[in-house]
Design a protein around this motif. Sequence first.
Motif, mmCIF file in Angstrom:
data_model
loop_
_atom_site.group_PDB
_atom_site.id
_atom_site.type_symbol
_atom_site.label_atom_id
_atom_site.label_comp_id
_atom_site.label_asym_id
_atom_site.label_seq_id
_atom_site.Cartn_x
_atom_site.Cartn_y
_atom_site.Cartn_z
ATOM 1 N N ARG A 14 67.251 39.647 71.192
ATOM 2 C CA ARG A 14 67.367 38.416 71.980
ATOM 3 C C ARG A 14 67.580 37.190 71.093
ATOM 4 O O ARG A 14 67.927 36.126 71.575
ATOM 5 C CB ARG A 14 66.118 38.258 72.858
ATOM 6 C CG ARG A 14 65.984 39.418 73.845
ATOM 7 C CD ARG A 14 64.704 39.374 74.641
ATOM 8 N NE ARG A 14 64.600 40.551 75.504
ATOM 9 C CZ ARG A 14 63.537 40.850 76.243
ATOM 10 N NH1 ARG A 14 62.484 40.045 76.240
ATOM 11 N NH2 ARG A 14 63.520 41.936 76.978
ATOM 12 N N ARG A 15 67.303 37.350 69.813
ATOM 13 C CA ARG A 15 67.618 36.349 68.791
ATOM 14 C C ARG A 15 66.972 34.989 69.037
ATOM 15 O O ARG A 15 67.580 33.948 68.751
ATOM 16 C CB ARG A 15 69.132 36.218 68.625
ATOM 17 C CG ARG A 15 69.790 37.503 68.146
ATOM 18 C CD ARG A 15 71.253 37.335 67.786
ATOM 19 N NE ARG A 15 71.767 38.565 67.191
ATOM 20 C CZ ARG A 15 72.313 39.560 67.881
ATOM 21 N NH1 ARG A 15 72.431 39.463 69.191
ATOM 22 N NH2 ARG A 15 72.735 40.648 67.269
ATOM 23 N N GLY A 16 65.764 34.991 69.609
ATOM 24 C CA GLY A 16 64.995 33.750 69.649
ATOM 25 C C GLY A 16 64.706 33.271 68.230
ATOM 26 O O GLY A 16 64.729 32.072 67.948
ATOM 27 N N HIS A 46 62.636 39.911 70.093
ATOM 28 C CA HIS A 46 63.053 38.506 70.158
ATOM 29 C C HIS A 46 63.659 38.025 68.852
ATOM 30 O O HIS A 46 63.976 36.836 68.716
ATOM 31 C CB HIS A 46 61.861 37.641 70.551
ATOM 32 C CG HIS A 46 61.299 37.987 71.892
ATOM 33 N ND1 HIS A 46 61.838 37.519 73.064
ATOM 34 C CD2 HIS A 46 60.268 38.805 72.247
ATOM 35 C CE1 HIS A 46 61.160 38.008 74.093
ATOM 36 N NE2 HIS A 46 60.204 38.790 73.625
ATOM 37 N N ARG A 55 66.567 33.953 64.817
ATOM 38 C CA ARG A 55 67.894 34.484 64.525
ATOM 39 C C ARG A 55 67.858 35.738 63.665
ATOM 40 O O ARG A 55 68.606 36.682 63.892
ATOM 41 C CB ARG A 55 68.752 33.420 63.830
ATOM 42 C CG ARG A 55 69.096 32.221 64.709
ATOM 43 C CD ARG A 55 69.664 31.115 63.867
ATOM 44 N NE ARG A 55 68.671 30.607 62.921
ATOM 45 C CZ ARG A 55 68.971 29.981 61.777
ATOM 46 N NH1 ARG A 55 70.232 29.812 61.437
ATOM 47 N NH2 ARG A 55 67.996 29.537 60.992
ATOM 48 N N GLU A 63 63.216 29.266 61.280
ATOM 49 C CA GLU A 63 62.262 29.280 62.392
ATOM 50 C C GLU A 63 61.220 30.378 62.228
ATOM 51 O O GLU A 63 60.100 30.270 62.742
ATOM 52 C CB GLU A 63 62.989 29.422 63.737
ATOM 53 C CG GLU A 63 63.822 30.669 63.915
ATOM 54 C CD GLU A 63 65.258 30.536 63.446
ATOM 55 O OE1 GLU A 63 66.106 31.275 63.983
ATOM 56 O OE2 GLU A 63 65.537 29.707 62.555
#
Length: 205
Positions: free
Chosen positions: A124-126, A95, A128, A134
């Motif tokens: 998936r770069r939830g 992710h 980054r 984040e």
Amino acid sequence: MMLPTHVLAGMLLAAPLVRVAPELATVGFVAGFLGGLFPDLDMYVGHRKTLHYPVYYSALAGVFLMVALAAPSALTVAAALFFLGAALHSVSDMHGGGLELRPWEGNSDRAVYDHYQKRWIAPRRGVRYDGAAEDLALSVGLSLPLLYLLDGPLQLIVGGTLLVAAVYTVLRRHLAELAALLIPLVPAMLTPYLPDRYADMESGK
């Protein structure tokens, strides 16, 4: 995700032990920390492939969790929390950003290797990239219940880990630029030993 986030997540997995088996909580927190740490020991030797096993760690975690529930002891709880931490680390890397020197550019299609299906899983770069704002927010969120639950050396470890996360976040992009400046200075005889994300930059890819 950055290593501090992984180890804090691994530790937090042991939080239920504070209520249900307080005598085993300390070993659980330590094992969760080590499990969250272990996969990234492959940082310079096939990163996110050599020691990252999202499927197999998850299977082992399930087995050892059942064993720990059936026969709780320091050993069984440590094994369960270690593999839970390693599994969570390997799965959560899917992710995050890709496996490249500057993951914020989004050029890599490799997040973590799935040995079961023998293929790379795409990012998936939830989050980054490791060290993104984040990512730091996750570290802070994971640390707060740990700081409340723990005291003594374990609380200091959590505080120190959070400090490392904050410093890494501030320096993350600068470290990539520094690496880009240093890579051309590496002797040719050593370039075959560079991790792929560095070797690709050195070759201009």
